[in-house]
Design an enzyme around this catalytic site. Structure first.
Site, PDB file in Angstrom:
ATOM      1  N   LYS A  95      -7.254  -3.345  -9.647  1.00  0.00           N
ATOM      2  CA  LYS A  95      -8.019  -2.216  -9.111  1.00  0.00           C
ATOM      3  C   LYS A  95      -7.928  -0.936  -9.957  1.00  0.00           C
ATOM      4  O   LYS A  95      -8.837  -0.125  -9.966  1.00  0.00           O
ATOM      5  CB  LYS A  95      -7.589  -1.929  -7.678  1.00  0.00           C
ATOM      6  CG  LYS A  95      -8.091  -3.020  -6.732  1.00  0.00           C
ATOM      7  CD  LYS A  95      -8.020  -2.611  -5.294  1.00  0.00           C
ATOM      8  CE  LYS A  95      -8.759  -3.615  -4.416  1.00  0.00           C
ATOM      9  NZ  LYS A  95      -8.025  -4.892  -4.297  1.00  0.00           N
ATOM     10  N   GLU A 117     -11.853   4.542   0.522  1.00  0.00           N
ATOM     11  CA  GLU A 117     -11.484   3.687   1.637  1.00  0.00           C
ATOM     12  C   GLU A 117     -10.393   2.738   1.157  1.00  0.00           C
ATOM     13  O   GLU A 117     -10.273   2.488  -0.046  1.00  0.00           O
ATOM     14  CB  GLU A 117     -12.706   2.863   2.085  1.00  0.00           C
ATOM     15  CG  GLU A 117     -12.985   1.593   1.258  1.00  0.00           C
ATOM     16  CD  GLU A 117     -13.431   1.859  -0.184  1.00  0.00           C
ATOM     17  OE1 GLU A 117     -13.790   3.007  -0.491  1.00  0.00           O
ATOM     18  OE2 GLU A 117     -13.387   0.916  -1.005  1.00  0.00           O
ATOM     19  N   SER A 384      -5.306 -11.833 -10.035  1.00  0.00           N
ATOM     20  CA  SER A 384      -5.761 -10.452  -9.834  1.00  0.00           C
ATOM     21  C   SER A 384      -4.644  -9.467  -9.485  1.00  0.00           C
ATOM     22  O   SER A 384      -4.785  -8.275  -9.721  1.00  0.00           O
ATOM     23  CB  SER A 384      -6.850 -10.410  -8.760  1.00  0.00           C
ATOM     24  OG  SER A 384      -6.415 -11.056  -7.573  1.00  0.00           O
TER      25      SER A 384
HETATM   26  C1  LIG Z   1      -8.367  -5.934  -3.495  1.00  0.00           C
HETATM   27  C2  LIG Z   1      -7.907  -7.178  -4.121  1.00  0.00           C
HETATM   28  C3  LIG Z   1      -8.753  -8.306  -4.253  1.00  0.00           C
HETATM   29  C4  LIG Z   1     -10.125  -8.373  -3.667  1.00  0.00           C
HETATM   30  O1  LIG Z   1     -11.032  -7.420  -4.104  1.00  0.00           O
HETATM   31  P1  LIG Z   1     -12.215  -7.771  -5.098  1.00  0.00           P
HETATM   32  O2  LIG Z   1     -13.017  -6.521  -5.160  1.00  0.00           O
HETATM   33  O3  LIG Z   1     -12.989  -8.916  -4.531  1.00  0.00           O
HETATM   34  O4  LIG Z   1     -11.607  -8.126  -6.397  1.00  0.00           O
HETATM   35  C5  LIG Z   1      -8.269  -9.423  -4.932  1.00  0.00           C
HETATM   36  N1  LIG Z   1      -7.019  -9.439  -5.436  1.00  0.00           N
HETATM   37  C6  LIG Z   1      -6.172  -8.393  -5.327  1.00  0.00           C
HETATM   38  C7  LIG Z   1      -4.804  -8.489  -5.899  1.00  0.00           C
HETATM   39  C8  LIG Z   1      -6.593  -7.223  -4.668  1.00  0.00           C
HETATM   40  O5  LIG Z   1      -5.744  -6.185  -4.554  1.00  0.00           O
END
Ligand SMILES: *Cc1c(COP(=O)(O)O)cnc(C)c1O
Length: 405
Positions: A95, A117, A384
């Site tokens: 993020k 948000e 992610s």
């Molecule tokens: C917020 C988050 C997501 C999901 O958000 P996307 O906008 O779909 O990427 C996925 N993985 C992690 C670690 C997150 O913090």
């Protein structure tokens, strides 16, 4: 490594095919257009890009590694599995790529206050982090229900100097926090920039967020060519709103040999009604300023969603993913709560890497896909984020005690 041209852009109204657009209150049309103009100017501005890329390198810690997970590959038995390590970025998830970009844009536009948000608190923390870095006032809207579930992130945001504003409307979760942030922005857009957290919302946010995250896929593409001498056969990412998925998948869109797979949260099962699979089970409709697939009941009310991972617990999805699905360029997959928990433990035990519960959905599906393939093929999975924030949830589901016994 960093390509700065914009490919697959939406039309001037922000449409990806029939999806996307800008459905917003009259008073927000002007600020949204100002952000769009400022973004296109900044994107062409060498000084802006130099500062952004410098921060990505020296503050965020990019490029993140591409890791050949040999033990996970052996445990799966099939294609070679490579992990893109977004979990190693500053603040522990992808993020921050987006909040650095939008934070720089806010500063360029002379805004003194940012709002955002947040659901699980990850986007709130990433926003509060850049607000601290750039010396901006920061208000984060968060459902009261989510605040209770994600107290460590609430405390991190407060420590970073942000105000966390509880939202009590609706189900007091993420979609209500977006509504409340948009409502505040209507009254404050003169001095305030809304840092939107995923590749959704009204135009130009889906484009902006995608562009700030494509660094993930651009790096991964160059790294796999270097390490394996070829492109992956499959690229896999989990989907909440779609930002890490667009970031990984977008740079592979024109590589026809690469299958692009989006993994949604199947919660207690797609048949249970308790899930967050808007692409698999949603209908076209308007949510938070764009036309996309969303989960709604027979009366057209937005449905409550369920996922073990708060970051995937969103009733809509980015409009560009809806478009890619209809175009046949995206394959859908899903993982249940239980499958995600199992994948989290599998990766942890086999590689010594504790993934976020969101990312564990991508691991679960990626491993399942790898099993059907041969050892000379490659599956690339976006890791992610890291799992520290999820330890309480995981312990509870495993039946462990809070004192560790
Ligand atoms: C917020 C988050 C997501 C999901 O958000 P996307 O906008 O779909 O990427 C996925 N993985 C992690 C670690 C997150 O913090």
């Amino acid at each position: 490594m960093y390509k700065l041209d914009i490919t697959h852009a939406p039309d001037s109204g922000g449409h990806f095919g029939r999806f996307g657009g800008r459905f917003a209150a009259e008073t927000l049309m002007q600020p949204l257009k100002e952000i769009e103009t400022a973004f296109f100017e900044a994107w062409q501005d060498e000084a802006f890009q130099a500062e952004r890329l410098d921060l990505l390198k020296n503050y965020v810690g990019r490029a993140t590694p591409l890791y050949h997970a040999k033990q996970l590959t052996a445990a799966s038995g099939g294609a070679q599995i490579y992990l893109k390590r977004e979990d190693l970025t500053h603040t522990g998830a992808h993020k921050i790529n987006n909040t650095i970009g939008q934070g720089l844009l806010a500063r360029r536009m002379g805004k003194k206050r940012v709002i955002a948000e947040t659901g699980a608190g990850q986007h709130g923390v990433a926003t509060a982090t850049v607000a601290a870095l750039f010396g901006m006032h920061c208000d984060i809207y968060m459902g009261r229900e989510d605040m209770a579930r994600q107290m460590p992130n609430v405390l991190r945001m407060r420590l970073l100097g942000a105000n966390v504003i509880p939202v009590d409307s609706g189900t007091a979760t993420l979609k209500d926090a977006v509504n409340e942030a948009l409502r505040n922005w209507v009254a404050s857009c003169e001095d305030t920039f809304y840092i939107f957290g995923t590749a959704a919302g009204p135009h130009p946010y889906p484009l902006l967020v995608r562009q700030f995250h494509t660094v993930i896929g651009q790096e991964a593409r160059a790294q796999i060519l270097k390490q394996a001498g070829r492109l992956p056969d499959v690229a896999v990412a989990c989907v909440g709103g779609g930002s890490n998925a667009m970031g990984l998948l977008h740079p592979f869109r024109d590589d026809e040999s690469v299958r692009l797979v989006a993994v949604e949260a199947a919660g207690l099962g797609l048949d249970s009604g308790k899930h967050a699979a808007s692409l698999a089970a949603g209908k076209a409709g308007i949510l938070h300023g764009n036309l996309t697939f969303l989960l709604e009941d027979d009366e057209g009310q937005v449905q409550g969603t369920h996922s073990i991972s708060a970051g995937l617990d969103y009733p809509g999805v980015g409009p560009e993913l809806a478009y890619m699905l209809e175009q046949g360029r995206l394959e859908l997959d899903a993982a249940t709560d239980d499958e995600a928990l199992e994948a989290l433990q599998l990766l942890t035990r086999s590689e010594g890497i504790i993934p976020a519960l969101e990312s564990s959905h991508a691991i679960a599906a990626g491993v399942r896909i790898a099993k059907t393939m041969s050892a000379d093929q490659i599956v690339l999975i976006n890791l992610s984020g890291r799992g520290d924030k999820d330890m309480n949830t995981v312990f509870k589901h495993l039946g462990w005690m809070e004192d560790g016994s």
